[in-house]
Design a protein around this motif. Structure first.
Motif: not given
Length: 423
Positions: A201-212, A246-256
């Protein structure tokens, strides 16, 4: 007596003119990517089955990266988790573009490819499960690979279509590309939900910071690679450490990335937005480098001669994958499309016949990039089951390509003669 008013209908695979031009550009890039994908696959198969096959195995299993950051990965894993993140980033851009500013923003038009794509993913999964549950083959069935035959490789499929269909209607390519867009979205959902294990959970929550922060930057139309790339890389690394693929990160970045221009920049009518700008930049990297290199790293399966080949084909896993691609895909896509046309206000495009739709439905049985990725996630990269998955994917895709060629070459000849007669 007044004439009855006909209910207004719309073409099943119609596209507006601006969308058609944009899709033509995408098709050219994906077709070239498909040719490179084929080259990478053939090179991997030849190398791993040659006397120097041990060097190939040593190369893909060599590890690089910082252990402290949980990134001491094999070359094969870097290709699957890293390079395919670029592929899914482009997929995220394309998905958002289609549903925000493309023709699929119309719910009536969006419903049709969604129905066809969902049916085209559910049916091969059901076929795989039936094969493995029925005891067909020489080994024990394994239901864990149900998602492997659900994905279509758009680059391979478009490359085949480009070779065999010089006179086929443009609406047919549009049909295939639209299916692939929805197919990618569903594949992302499958990977995120069913192939995430040991969630941290912790890295998943931390990922929201650079994604934001990445989202804020692109929403402000900042294009600086020196700023955006570190934020994207940090998001990817934290998502990888969380246990989510990790490929899910690519999708989230594309959606942003925003699709439409802001009012200050002239609004939607002022030209392409940032998503289309990034798509033009990264699609050639995805189609021309990331996916072919992944194919080279993932497709190398040591068949082990004729006995090894027949042993792989006797495995219910390989049989289920092949049956899902060759039978399930066309049945699902054609059936879903037919039902959508039968029970909605959609008509088949005037340029097409139902046999054309069936030909493309068969062609959609070419599953490669995402199928190999899901196979490695389901059974573990390098396992005996994963090797059998590769055999099933390669052979099933080859059979689908040959059958589609038979159907579509006949249709291409029909349209060529029609064009000659009209001219």
């Amino acid at each position: 007596m007044p004439r009855p008013v006909r209910e207004r209908r719309f073409p099943l695979f119609g596209r507006s003119r601006p969308e058609s031009r944009r899709i033509a550009d995408i098709l050219r890039e994906e077709t070239v990517g498909g040719a490179l994908l084929l080259i990478g696959t053939v090179l991997a198969l030849v190398w791993v089955n040659s006397p120097w096959g041990g060097r190939y195995e040593s190369m893909i299993h060599a590890t690089y990266g910082p252990e402290s950051l949980h990134l001491n990965l094999s070359v094969e894993a870097w290709a699957a988790d890293g390079l395919l993140a670029i592929f899914f980033f482009v997929a995220g851009l394309e998905l958002k573009r289609e549903f925000v500013a493309g023709d699929l923003r119309d719910p009536r038009k969006a419903a049709l490819p969604v129905i066809a794509a969902v049916a085209g993913m559910v049916t091969p999964a059901v076929v795989y499960v039936l094969v493995n549950a029925s005891g067909i083959g020489s080994g024990a069935g394994d239901l864990g690979g149900w998602a492997i035959p659900t994905a279509t490789d758009i680059a391979f499929a478009l490359a085949v279509l480009a070779v065999i269909g010089s006179h086929l209607p443009a609406a047919l390519r549009t049909f295939l590309l639209t299916l692939a867009v929805v197919d990618d979205l569903l594949a992302i959902v499958i990977i995120a939900i069913f192939f995430t294990s040991d969630l941290n959970v912790l890295p998943a929550l931390l990922a929201l910071i650079p994604l934001g922060l990445f989202t804020v930057c692109v929403q402000r139309r900042i294009r600086s690679a020196w700023l955006l790339f570190p934020l994207a890389a940090l998001t990817w690394g934290l998502v990888h450490a969380s246990g989510i693929h990790a490929t899910v990160a690519g999708v989230l970045l594309g959606f942003a990335v925003p699709v439409l221009r802001s009012q200050a920049a002239g609004g939607p009518d002022a030209g392409p937005g940032l998503a289309e700008h990034f798509e033009h930049r990264f699609r050639p990297v995805s189609a021309g480098f990331a996916v072919p290199v992944f194919a080279f790293m993932a497709a190398g399966v040591n068949i082990g001669g004729w006995s090894g080949f027949t042993s792989a084909l006797g495995d219910p896993i390989a049989i289920g994958v092949m049956a899902g691609l060759v039978l399930g895909k066309p049945l699902g896509i054609f059936g879903g499309t037919f039902l959508a046309a039968r029970f909605t206000r959609a008509d088949l495009d005037s340029d097409l016949d139902w046999i054309d739709v069936f030909g493309v439905a068969v062609l959609a049985g070419i599953g490669f990039t995402v199928s190999l990725l899901i196979g490695a996630l389901a059974f573990g990269s390098g396992s005996a089951a994963d090797d059998h998955v590769k055999v099933g994917v390669l052979l099933g895709s080859l059979i689908a390509a040959v059958l589609a060629t038979v159907v579509l070459r006949t249709r291409d000849r029909h349209y060529r003669l029609q064009t000659t007669a009209d001219g």
